[in-house]
Design an enzyme around this catalytic site. Structure first.
Site, PDB file in Angstrom:
ATOM      1  N   LYS A  23      22.028  -8.182   2.797  1.00 42.01           N
ATOM      2  CA  LYS A  23      22.657  -6.714   2.368  1.00 42.01           C
ATOM      3  C   LYS A  23      23.780  -6.400   3.316  1.00 42.01           C
ATOM      4  O   LYS A  23      24.797  -6.044   2.868  1.00 42.01           O
ATOM      5  CB  LYS A  23      21.588  -5.551   2.454  1.00 42.01           C
ATOM      6  CG  LYS A  23      21.898  -4.340   1.937  1.00 42.01           C
ATOM      7  CD  LYS A  23      20.712  -3.316   1.677  1.00 42.01           C
ATOM      8  CE  LYS A  23      19.747  -3.868   0.538  1.00 42.01           C
ATOM      9  NZ  LYS A  23      18.696  -2.753   0.538  1.00 42.01           N
ATOM     10  N   ARG A  93      18.028   1.148   5.469  1.00 43.29           N
ATOM     11  CA  ARG A  93      17.413   0.339   4.556  1.00 43.29           C
ATOM     12  C   ARG A  93      17.342  -1.035   5.111  1.00 43.29           C
ATOM     13  O   ARG A  93      17.893  -1.428   6.066  1.00 43.29           O
ATOM     14  CB  ARG A  93      18.429   0.124   3.322  1.00 43.29           C
ATOM     15  CG  ARG A  93      19.053   1.309   2.621  1.00 43.29           C
ATOM     16  CD  ARG A  93      20.124   0.972   1.610  1.00 43.29           C
ATOM     17  NE  ARG A  93      20.442   2.191   0.797  1.00 43.29           N
ATOM     18  CZ  ARG A  93      20.197   2.555  -0.325  1.00 43.29           C
ATOM     19  NH1 ARG A  93      19.424   1.803  -1.094  1.00 43.29           N
ATOM     20  NH2 ARG A  93      20.674   3.501  -0.739  1.00 43.29           N
ATOM     21  N   GLY A 102      12.245  -4.464  -3.723  1.00 38.16           N
ATOM     22  CA  GLY A 102      10.977  -3.584  -3.682  1.00 38.16           C
ATOM     23  C   GLY A 102      10.017  -4.033  -2.657  1.00 38.16           C
ATOM     24  O   GLY A 102       9.020  -3.240  -2.393  1.00 38.16           O
ATOM     25  N   HIS A 455      11.435  -0.960 -10.800  1.00 39.70           N
ATOM     26  CA  HIS A 455      10.710  -1.973  -9.977  1.00 39.70           C
ATOM     27  C   HIS A 455      10.008  -2.720 -10.791  1.00 39.70           C
ATOM     28  O   HIS A 455       9.947  -4.197 -10.518  1.00 39.70           O
ATOM     29  CB  HIS A 455       9.788  -1.256  -9.155  1.00 39.70           C
ATOM     30  CG  HIS A 455       8.695  -2.092  -8.410  1.00 39.70           C
ATOM     31  ND1 HIS A 455       7.623  -2.579  -8.563  1.00 39.70           N
ATOM     32  CD2 HIS A 455       8.935  -2.661  -7.118  1.00 39.70           C
ATOM     33  CE1 HIS A 455       7.122  -3.312  -7.717  1.00 39.70           C
ATOM     34  NE2 HIS A 455       8.020  -3.582  -6.543  1.00 39.70           N
ATOM     35  N   ARG A 562      -5.963 -40.332 -13.737  1.00 38.40           N
ATOM     36  CA  ARG A 562      -7.322 -40.337 -12.931  1.00 38.40           C
ATOM     37  C   ARG A 562      -8.102 -40.725 -13.949  1.00 38.40           C
ATOM     38  O   ARG A 562      -8.625 -40.224 -14.792  1.00 38.40           O
ATOM     39  CB  ARG A 562      -7.590 -38.752 -12.551  1.00 38.40           C
ATOM     40  CG  ARG A 562      -6.639 -38.084 -11.826  1.00 38.40           C
ATOM     41  CD  ARG A 562      -6.819 -36.648 -11.466  1.00 38.40           C
ATOM     42  NE  ARG A 562      -5.936 -36.026 -11.082  1.00 38.40           N
ATOM     43  CZ  ARG A 562      -4.861 -35.353 -11.589  1.00 38.40           C
ATOM     44  NH1 ARG A 562      -4.567 -35.512 -13.005  1.00 38.40           N
ATOM     45  NH2 ARG A 562      -3.693 -34.614 -10.878  1.00 38.40           N
ATOM     46  N   GLU A 745      -3.335 -41.773   1.602  1.00 42.75           N
ATOM     47  CA  GLU A 745      -4.165 -40.382   1.581  1.00 42.75           C
ATOM     48  C   GLU A 745      -5.053 -40.335   2.816  1.00 42.75           C
ATOM     49  O   GLU A 745      -5.653 -39.444   3.114  1.00 42.75           O
ATOM     50  CB  GLU A 745      -4.897 -39.992   0.311  1.00 42.75           C
ATOM     51  CG  GLU A 745      -5.781 -41.258  -0.071  1.00 42.75           C
ATOM     52  CD  GLU A 745      -6.130 -40.967  -1.506  1.00 42.75           C
ATOM     53  OE1 GLU A 745      -6.198 -39.847  -2.130  1.00 42.75           O
ATOM     54  OE2 GLU A 745      -6.644 -41.964  -2.404  1.00 42.75           O
ATOM     55  N   CYS A 831       2.277 -38.279  -5.714  1.00 40.35           N
ATOM     56  CA  CYS A 831       1.405 -37.765  -6.976  1.00 40.35           C
ATOM     57  C   CYS A 831       0.682 -36.634  -6.491  1.00 40.35           C
ATOM     58  O   CYS A 831       0.678 -36.290  -5.248  1.00 40.35           O
ATOM     59  CB  CYS A 831       0.610 -38.657  -7.409  1.00 40.35           C
ATOM     60  SG  CYS A 831      -0.686 -39.489  -6.412  1.00 40.35           S
ATOM     61  N   TYR A 851      10.271 -41.666  -6.417  1.00 39.06           N
ATOM     62  CA  TYR A 851       9.687 -40.701  -7.495  1.00 39.06           C
ATOM     63  C   TYR A 851       8.869 -39.829  -7.138  1.00 39.06           C
ATOM     64  O   TYR A 851       8.163 -39.913  -5.880  1.00 39.06           O
ATOM     65  CB  TYR A 851       9.155 -41.513  -8.601  1.00 39.06           C
ATOM     66  CG  TYR A 851       7.846 -42.212  -8.468  1.00 39.06           C
ATOM     67  CD1 TYR A 851       6.507 -41.315  -8.470  1.00 39.06           C
ATOM     68  CD2 TYR A 851       7.814 -43.591  -8.159  1.00 39.06           C
ATOM     69  CE1 TYR A 851       5.401 -41.856  -8.533  1.00 39.06           C
ATOM     70  CE2 TYR A 851       6.691 -44.012  -7.565  1.00 39.06           C
ATOM     71  CZ  TYR A 851       5.355 -43.226  -8.036  1.00 39.06           C
ATOM     72  OH  TYR A 851       4.201 -43.821  -7.721  1.00 39.06           O
TER      73      TYR A 851
END
Length: 877
Positions: A23, A93, A102, A455, A562, A745, A831, A851
Site C-alpha cells: 500500500k 492503515r 481484511g 469483505h 500405490r 524417503e 511424488c 518431473y
C-alpha cells in the site's frame, strides 16, 4: 548512517514494497505520477520487525521519527494535529508487502477529540459531518486499538436509529450524531475504566502499535499460512491525511476495479456510497450503487476517475483494485493494488492483456496464482438439475462456482463440522476478518448484507469459494440459528442449501454437480504454460478413473501408483488376508496366485489409460497388519472364512502389530522377508505390459521399490525384480523396456544416493515420508501439536503441505547431486502432494528435477507452477 524508519509518500516508489509494504509503495508511486493522493507518510516494515525484536514496544527513536514526519506533513498540508480551527485528521492503515484484504486493522479520523470536534464544527458549519466522524473514530479506536467488542457500539447505534425512526445511519440528524458520540464515549469509559483519550499524539502511537500488533493476530497468522507469506516480512503503517466522503451529498467513497474481478470483462467495475466513509462500502452496512451511476450523478468526477483507472492499469500492467473518496466534488485516490480476482477472471484478464499487447505470455503466466485454478477443476451444478432446483432467494453473484451443503451460522461451527466430514455453507449477516478460517473450510458463503466489494465477496474470490452476498430476501436470526425466506420457510442449522455464485441464486437442498473441462481461455493459457515449463507433470493414480481424469487435466504419465490401494475391494481383501495369514511359503504363493489376476488387470487398464507415457508402480509399502481386522468381532468371521481357529488368527494379528509401524516392517523390508510378494508384483507389471503391447499400446513400466535406506537392500530386491522380469520377457519373445528405481524417503538414502544410483534407473522423492523421517514427526499425529508451533511462530506452514527447503530440501539437493555424479542420466522426480504445491515445485525446478507428480486435480496447478518456476529461474540467470 542511521537506519530510516519513516518515509513521506513523496520519498518512495512502487519498487520499495519490501520496505514500504504494497500500500505504501503504491501510494508513493501514485504521488510520483501526479495523481490526487492525500499526503502522508509510511512507517516501514523494518519498524514493525524492530517492534517485535524490542518485545512489542515502539522504540523512542522510531517514535521521534514519526513525530518529525508528522511535523513535515503538517507543514505540507497547512493543518495541525489537534488544532481546533484547522485540524489535521489522519487515517492509520496497515500495508504488508503482499495484499492481505481484511486481514489487518484500519483506524479513520484519528486526531479527533472533544475540542477539535467543537472547533471543527464552527469552521465547517457541518456539525453532522464532524460528529459522524468522531463517533466512527471512537468505535474504530475501541475495536482496533483496544480490542473492545464493537458489538456494544453497534447495538447502541441500532437502538438510537430505532428510537429516531432512522433506517440508515445517513437518516440521523446532526444532533443525533452528537448523542451517538456521547453514548459511544460512555460505552468506552464503561469498558476501559477511563475516558476516551484526548491527546492526538497518544492516539497516533497507540494506533501504529495496534497495526504492528495486528500482524500477529490469529486471522493474520492463518491467512499468511494459507498464502505462504512469511512472518518476517512484517507490515508497514500508512499515516495519511483524511479526506471526507461523509461531508454530504457531493461527497462519497467507493471501491472499483479496472476490469470485472468476477468475469474479467474489460469494463470499469465497482461501487460507491454517497455521504459515507470507506469502511461502509467494505463492511456492507449499506448496499452501494454501481460505479456506472456515478457518471450520471457526478459526470466530471467519473470522467477523471475513468482516466486515472486506465493510467494505473497501463502503468502496472495489471488489473487494479482502487479505493477512492470524493470530498465536496473533488476526487482523491486512497489506494491501488493488483486486484484479487476469480480464476475465471484471472485467465481472461491474462489472455486479453496479451491480445491487447499490454503484456507478454511470460508476464501473463506470472499473473495467475496456480492455486486459484483449483476452483475451475471441481464440479459445477448440472444444468438440468439446476432447472429443477427450487430458488428460495437471489442475491449478488459475488464469487462464481457451485457450493452445496449444510448451513451453519458461525465460522467455528463450519470448521468443526467440515473437519467431521460434512460439506458446509457459512451463512452470516455479513462476514468479518474473524471468519477467515470458516470461509476457507466452507463450500460456499452466503451473506444477507454487503455488495460486490464487501469483505465476503473479496475474500471468497481470492479463495476460489463461491459466494452470494447482499441476499436481503432472506432474514437471519443468529441467536436461534435460523434462516427465513420471504415466503416464511425456515431453515435451521444443519439444513441443506445450494449456492450458485455465478448467478447469485440460492436453492433449496443439494443440487447435482458435474465435472469441469479445460477449454477457452483456460486451454489457451495452459498451452502457454506447457510451452514455458521445463519439468514434466505426472499424476498419482491408483485407478483407471483417476488416470483418465488426470490425462484430461494434462498429466504426462503416472509418477506414483500405490499398489496397496488395489487390494481393498471385498473379494480382493479376502485373498490378500489369506496371503498375510499364510504359515508357509507355499501357502503364501498360492494366495498370491489368486491375487495376480487382479493386479495384472489393474495395470493393463492403467497402461492403456496413460499410453504412451510412463507409469511408475510402487511395490507394496504399508505394514501388513493394516490389512487385517483388529477387534474380536471382526476377527471371528474372518477366521471362519479362512478356515482358521479364532485363537490362531488372533495370534497372527497380534504378532504383526508393531510399536512404530511407520518405521517398521514395511516397504522393501517386506520384499526382503517375503520375496514371493515382489515376484508376484513383477509378474503382474510385466505380463500386463506384454499383454497391452500385443494390442499395440506402447508403455514403459517403471518399478519403484519403496523405503530403501541401504544400497544392499535395494540391490537385493532389484535382483529379484530383474530376474523375474527378464525371464517373462524372454518367454514372451518380445522387446519391452522397463526401469527399476527407488523412492528416496529415508535420510540415509539421500546421503548415500551415489551408491544407490549405481543400480537405480530413477529416483522419486517421497517427500512426505522424508519429512517425517527428517523431523521425527509422525505425519498422522503432527496435527495435534502443529497449531502450537504456528501460534509460537516456530513454524509458519505445515511441512507436510509445503516442503521444508532448508532441511528436507537440503537432503533432496544432496541426493540429486550425488545421484547425478554417479549416474548422469538418472531420471529424478517427486511424488506425493508436495508435487502439487507451487512453492515446493519452485524448489524442485531450482534443483533440476525432471518431473513432479501430484493428485489428478492438482495437475493443472502443477503445470502452471512449473511454468512459473522456469520463467523465474530464467529471469534470475
Amino acid at each position: 548512517m542511521e537506519k530510516k524508519y519513516v518515509y513521506l509518500f513523496s520519498e518512495g516508489n512502487k519498487d520499495m514494497k519490501e520496505l514500504l509494504g504494497g500500500k505504501g509503495a503504491n501510494l508513493a508511486e501514485m504521488t510520483g505520477l501526479g495523481l490526487p493522493v492525500p499526503r502522508g507518510f509510511t512507517v516501514t516494515t523494518e519498524a514493525c520487525n524492530k517492534y517485535y525484536q524490542d518485545k512489542e514496544v515502539i522504540d523512542e527513536a522510531v517514535k521521534n521519527e514519526i513525530y518529525a514526519k508528522l511535523e513535515e506533513l503538517e507543514r505540507i498540508t497547512g493543518k495541525t494535529l489537534g488544532d481546533k480551527k484547522n485540524p489535521l485528521l489522519v487515517s492509520v492503515r496497515s500495508g504488508a508487502r503482499a495484499s492481505m484484504p481484511g486481514m489487518m486493522d484500519t483506524v479513520l479520523n484519528l486526531g479527533m477529540n472533544d475540542e477539535v470536534a467543537e472547533g471543527f464544527t464552527e469552521v465547517t458549519n457541518n456539525k453532522r459531518f464532524v460528529y459522524d466522524s468522531y463517533r466512527r473514530f471512537i468505535q474504530m479506536f475501541a475495536d482496533v486499538v483496544k480490542g473492545y467488542p464493537k458489538s456494544s457500539f453497534e447495538r447502541r447505534l441500532d437502538e438510537i436509529k430505532e428510537e429516531k425512526g432512522a433506517k440508515f445511519d445517513t437518516d440521523l440528524t446532526a444532533d443525533d450524531m452528537v448523542e451517538v458520540t456521547s453514548e459511544f464515549k460512555n460505552i468506552y469509559k464503561e469498558i476501559a475504566g477511563e475516558d476516551f483519550p484526548q491527546d492526538p499524539k497518544v492516539q497516533l502511537i497507540e494506533a501504529v502499535t495496534a497495526v504492528f500488533r495486528s500482524w500477529n493476530n490469529e486471522r493474520a497468522i492463518y491467512y499468511r499460512r494459507m498464502n505462504d507469506i512469511p512472518s518476517s516480512w512484517g507490515t508497514a503503517v500508512n499515516v495519511q491525511e483524511m479526506v471526507y466522503g461523509n461531508r454530504g451529498n457531493t461527497s462519497g467513497t467507493g471501491v472499483a476495479f479496472t476490469r470485472n474481478p468476477a468475469t474479467g470483462e474489460n469494463k470499469l467495475y465497482g461501487e460507491y456510497l454517497i455521504n459515507a466513509q470507506g469502511e461502509d462500502v467494505v463492511a456492507g452496512i449499506r448496499t452501494p450503487e454501481p460505479i456506472s451511476k456515478l457518471e450520471d450523478t457526478m459526470p466530471e468526477v467519473y470522467k477523471e476517475f475513468a482516466k486515472i483507472a486506465k493510467t494505473l492499469e497501463n502503468h502496472y500492467k495489471d488489473m487494479q483494485d482502487m479505493e477512492f473518496t470524493i470530498e465536496d466534488g473533488h476526487l482523491f485516490m486512497l489506494q491501488t493494488r493488483n486486484g484479487k480476482r476469480t480464476a475465471t477472471a484471472a485467465l481472461k484478464v491474462a489472455v486479453d492483456m496479451v491480445s491487447e499487447g499490454l503484456i507478454t505470455k511470460s508476464e501473463a503466466l506470472l499473473k495467475v496464482e496456480p492455486k486459484q485454478l483449483d476452483s475451475l477443476l471441481h464440479p459445477t451444478f448440472n444444468a438440468e438439475a439446476l432447472k429443477k432446483g427450487e430458488v428460495i432467494a437471489s442475491g449478488l453473484a459475488a464469487s462464481p462456482g457451485a457450493g452445496a451443503g449444510k448451513i451453519y451460522f458461525t465460522a467455528e461451527s463450519v470448521t468443526e463440522h467440515t473437519k467431521a466430514g460434512e460439506k458446509t455453507i457459512l451463512v452470516r449477516l455479513e462476514t468479518s476478518p474473524e471468519d477467515i478460517e470458516g470461509m476457507n473450510h466452507a463450500e460456499g458463503i452466503l451473506t444477507i448484507r454487503g455488495g460486490m466489494t464487501s469483505h465476503a465477496a473479496v475474500v471468497a474470490r481470492g479463495m476460489g469459494r463461491c459466494c452470494v452476498s447482499g441476499c436481503g430476501e432472506l432474514s437471519i436470526d443468529e441467536e436461534t440459528k435460523t434462516l427465513t425466506t420471504k415466503s416464511g420457510k425456515v431453515y435451521h442449522e444443519g439444513d441443506e442449501i445450494s449456492l450458485d455464485g455465478s448467478t447469485g441464486r440460492v436453492y433449496d437442498g443439494l443440487i447435482k454437480t458435474e465435472e469441469p473441462s479445460i477449454s477457452g481461455d483456460f486451454e489457451t493459457f495452459m498451452t502457454w504454460a506447457d510451452e514455458a515449463r521445463r519439468m514434466k507433470v505426472r499424476t498419482n493414480a491408483d485407478t483407471p478413473r483417476d488416470a483418465i481424469q488426470a490425462r484430461k487435466f494434462g498429466a504426462e504419465g503416472i509418477g506414483l501408483c500405490r499398489t496397496e490401494h488395489m487390494f481393498f475391494e471385498e473379494d480382493r481383501i479376502f485373498n490378500f488376508r489369506k496371503m498375510i495369514t499364510a504359515e508357509t511359503v507355499e501357502q503364501r504363493e498360492a494366495a498370491l496366485e489368486d491375487i495376480l489376476p487382479y493386479q495384472r488387470g489393474d495395470f493393463e487398464e492403467l497402461f492403456k489409460a496413460m499410453a504412451p507415457y510412463s507409469v511408475t508402480i510402487r511395490y507394496l509399502d504399508p505394514p501388513l497388519h493394516e490389512f487385517l481386522p483388529h477387534t474380536d468381532a471382526e476377527i471371528k468371521p474372518l477366521a471362519e472364512a479362512l478356515g482358521m481357529s479364532f485363537e490362531a488368527l488372533k495370534k497372527r494379528v497380534e504378532s504383526l502389530k508393531e510399536f512404530n509401524p511407520m518405521m517398521g516392517h514395511r516397504g522393501c523390508r517386506l520384499a526382503v522377508t517375503y520375496p514371493e510378494i515382489a515376484r508376484m508384483q513383477t509378474r503382474a507389471v510385466i505380463e500386463a505390459a506384454i499383454n497391452v503391447g500385443k494390442e499395440g499400446v506402447k508403455v514403459v513400466p517403471e518399478i519403484m521399490i519403496p523405503l530403501v535406506g541401504d544400497v544392499k537392500e535395494f540391490k537385493f530386491v532389484r535382483d529379484i525384480v530383474v530376474e523375474e522380469a527378464d525371464k517373462l520377457i524372454k518367454e514372451a519373445g518380445c522387446d519391452l523396456t522397463y526401469h527399476v528405481g527407488t523412492m528416496i524417503e529415508i535420510p540415509r538414502a539421500a546421503l548415500t544416493a551415489d551408491k544407490i544410483a549405481e543400480y537405480a534407473d530413477f529416483f522419486s522423492f517421497g517427500t512426505k515420508d522424508l519429512t517425517q523421517m527428517t523431523y521425527g514427526f509422525s505425519r498422522d499425529d503432527a496435527g495435534k501439536f502443529l497449531n502450537d508451533y504456528y501460534k509460537n511462530q516456530i513454524f509458519e506452514s505445515d511441512p507436510f503441505a509445503k516442503l521444508d527447503t532448508e532441511g528436507v530440501g537440503e537432503l533432496v539437493r544432496i541426493a540429486v547431486e550425488k545421484g547425478r555424479s554417479a549416474r548422469p542420466d538418472i531420471h529424478l522426480g517427486v511424488c506425493g502432494e508436495h508435487g502439487g504445491d507451487p512453492a515446493s515445485i519452485e524448489f524442485c525446478e531450482s534443483v533440476g528435477l525432471d518431473y513432479v507428480s501430484c493428485s489428478p486435480y492438482r495437475v493443472p496447478i502443477a503445470r502452471l507452477a512449473a511454468a512459473q518456476a522456469t520463467i523465474k529461474v530464467n529471469q534470475n540467470k
